[in-house]
Design a protein around this motif. Structure first.
Motif, mmCIF file in Angstrom:
data_model
loop_
_atom_site.group_PDB
_atom_site.id
_atom_site.type_symbol
_atom_site.label_atom_id
_atom_site.label_comp_id
_atom_site.label_asym_id
_atom_site.label_seq_id
_atom_site.Cartn_x
_atom_site.Cartn_y
_atom_site.Cartn_z
ATOM 1 N N TYR A 117 -21.994 -3.359 -18.962
ATOM 2 C CA TYR A 117 -21.277 -3.879 -17.797
ATOM 3 C C TYR A 117 -21.658 -3.058 -16.554
ATOM 4 O O TYR A 117 -22.134 -1.931 -16.652
ATOM 5 N N ALA A 153 -20.682 -1.063 -13.173
ATOM 6 C CA ALA A 153 -19.573 -0.292 -12.600
ATOM 7 C C ALA A 153 -20.103 0.522 -11.435
ATOM 8 O O ALA A 153 -21.004 1.342 -11.604
ATOM 9 N N ASN A 154 -19.544 0.266 -10.243
ATOM 10 C CA ASN A 154 -19.955 0.985 -9.024
ATOM 11 C C ASN A 154 -21.457 0.877 -8.775
ATOM 12 O O ASN A 154 -22.119 1.840 -8.387
ATOM 13 N N THR A 188 -10.389 -1.324 -15.238
ATOM 14 C CA THR A 188 -11.668 -0.685 -14.915
ATOM 15 C C THR A 188 -12.711 -1.750 -14.587
ATOM 16 O O THR A 188 -13.595 -1.539 -13.754
ATOM 17 N N ILE A 189 -12.627 -2.891 -15.268
ATOM 18 C CA ILE A 189 -13.463 -4.060 -14.953
ATOM 19 C C ILE A 189 -12.554 -5.238 -14.711
ATOM 20 O O ILE A 189 -11.348 -5.192 -15.026
ATOM 21 N N ASN A 190 -13.097 -6.332 -14.161
ATOM 22 C CA ASN A 190 -12.306 -7.527 -13.898
ATOM 23 C C ASN A 190 -13.129 -8.760 -14.230
ATOM 24 O O ASN A 190 -14.247 -8.667 -14.749
ATOM 25 N N ASP A 237 -14.804 -10.709 -12.482
ATOM 26 C CA ASP A 237 -16.066 -10.876 -11.757
ATOM 27 C C ASP A 237 -17.105 -9.823 -12.123
ATOM 28 O O ASP A 237 -18.219 -9.833 -11.584
ATOM 29 N N THR A 238 -16.755 -8.893 -13.022
ATOM 30 C CA THR A 238 -17.702 -7.848 -13.411
ATOM 31 C C THR A 238 -18.895 -8.456 -14.155
ATOM 32 O O THR A 238 -18.731 -9.320 -15.024
ATOM 33 N N TRP A 288 -27.719 -11.093 -16.186
ATOM 34 C CA TRP A 288 -26.354 -10.585 -16.071
ATOM 35 C C TRP A 288 -25.441 -11.734 -15.660
ATOM 36 O O TRP A 288 -25.757 -12.526 -14.782
ATOM 37 N N ALA A 318 -21.168 -13.045 -14.937
ATOM 38 C CA ALA A 318 -19.787 -12.629 -14.707
ATOM 39 C C ALA A 318 -18.985 -12.764 -15.992
ATOM 40 O O ALA A 318 -19.217 -13.663 -16.805
#
Length: 379
Positions: A318, A320-321, A341-343, A345-346, A356, A358
């Protein structure tokens, strides 16, 4: 008292021979020399002490300005007033003029602060509010301009009267400066010296426009709400913490929050799910030790057919930042979603996917979004 004594006393108060001002306060900026309808005598003495400036005003017009020293007032030392009065050949008679003494020493430890919070738009934390306060020091650099633009006809002007105007000016320019600086929110408290110097440079022309010199400007503190401060501290540790440890830490916090939540079965179910995930993760950490003990036990005899090996668990990556994180299993991914920490839309990727995608577009992960709660048991 005889008639000659009365005439002598009257004449002694008719003309002013010495013009001076002794300042017994520490907050007076400008003081008008009181004449009480008396006229200034020709060749009178003017005494201007260190830290003072004397300004002569004639019928509302700025005339002569005197720096520290002792002067004899005549056409030689009053060139502008001589021109305004039209004394072409000198004067021998008394004259009238308003005399203002201006304090030119440094006024220090003046306080300033933002009356209302300043709203800033931070790239990571969104809209945030900060407050700031500090001190500044100033002195009068152009007494004539200061009297004309600020003092007017005030006979005793103190720094209290100008401070409200200066504090409003400082708050306005400070807000503009920090808004244009566009610094990360956590750097404001750590860079007060650089920010103070920048603000002073921006404010100096505003002060000079009314005859005031801003000598010093200090930001003593930049404060923000406590919840934002805690979030910044936590965010600053991310780069120094192992991501897997951080995930376990957040999971533990979510379990603790769910345990204290009295919202019903939904919160309890989420807490149980996270508990299972954490137990699984802790079991994985302990598996090497357990494996060693199992190897010491006698090997089971192969009696009968052995079951086929378990299929390999799907591993997910996934974003992240702006960086790739993982791989993690399905339940770990669910825990990351539960503690935000994720949602939805990640971006997610697993083996077999071309690009990749969503989270809410991955079929087996749509269960994270809800809608899979079983109906109530029949009565």
């Amino acid at each position: 008292m005889g008639i000659f004594d009365k005439i002598k006393e009257k004449l002694s108060h008719e003309f002013i021979d010495i013009i001076e001002w002794l300042d017994y306060t520490d907050d007076t900026i400008c003081h008008r020399f009181e004449r009480y309808q008396n006229e200034i005598k020709n060749n009178a003495k003017l005494i201007v002490r260190e830290g003072q400036t004397a300004v002569f005003i004639n019928e509302g017009q700025l005339a002569d300005v005197f720096t520290p020293g002792t002067y004899t007032l005549n056409t030689k030392n009053l060139p502008i007033l001589t021109t305004l009065k039209g004394w072409k050949y000198g004067f021998d008679s008394p004259f009238k003029a308003e005399v203002y003494f201006v304090n030119t020493h440094l006024f220090t430890d003046e306080k300033w602060g933002t009356k209302n919070p300043i709203t800033l738009n931070d790239e990571r934390f969104g809209l945030v509010e900060i407050r700031a306060f500090g001190t500044y020091a100033f002195k009068i650099s152009d007494p004539g301009k200061f009297i004309i633009d600020i003092v007017g006809t005030d006979n005793n002007f103190t720094n209290f009267e100008i401070n409200e105007h200066l504090k409003s000016l400082i708050a306005t320019r400070f807000t503009d400066t920090v808004g244009e600086a566009n610094l990360p929110i956590e750097l404001y408290a750590a860079n007060t010296t650089e920010l103070s110097e920048t603000c002073q440079t921006v404010m100096e022309p505003e002060f000079e426009s009314v005859g005031i010199s801003l000598e010093k400007f200090y930001i003593e503190n930049v404060s923000m709400p406590e919840d934002l401060k805690k979030e910044i501290f936590e965010y600053s540790r991310i780069d120094k913490l192992d991501l897997d440890k951080l995930t376990k830490f957040k999971t533990a916090k979510a379990i603790e929050a769910a345990a204290t939540n009295e919202g019903g079965t939904a919160g309890a179910g989420m807490g149980m799910g996270m508990g299972f995930v954490l137990a699984q993760q802790m079991g994985g950490m302990m598996s090497p030790q357990m494996g060693g003990q199992q190897q010491a036990q006698p090997q089971q005899q192969a009696t009968g057919a052995m079951p086929p090996p378990m299929p390999a668990a799907v591993q997910y990556f996934y974003a992240a930042n702006g960086q790739q994180a993982g791989p993690v299993g399905f339940e770990q991914l669910r825990a990351l979603f539960a503690n935000r920490t994720i949602n939805k839309d990640t971006l997610i990727w697993k083996q077999g996917m071309q690009n990749w995608t969503a989270l809410n577009q991955v079929e087996e992960l749509k269960a994270f979004l809800g809608g899979n709660t079983p109906p109530p048991l029949p009565q």
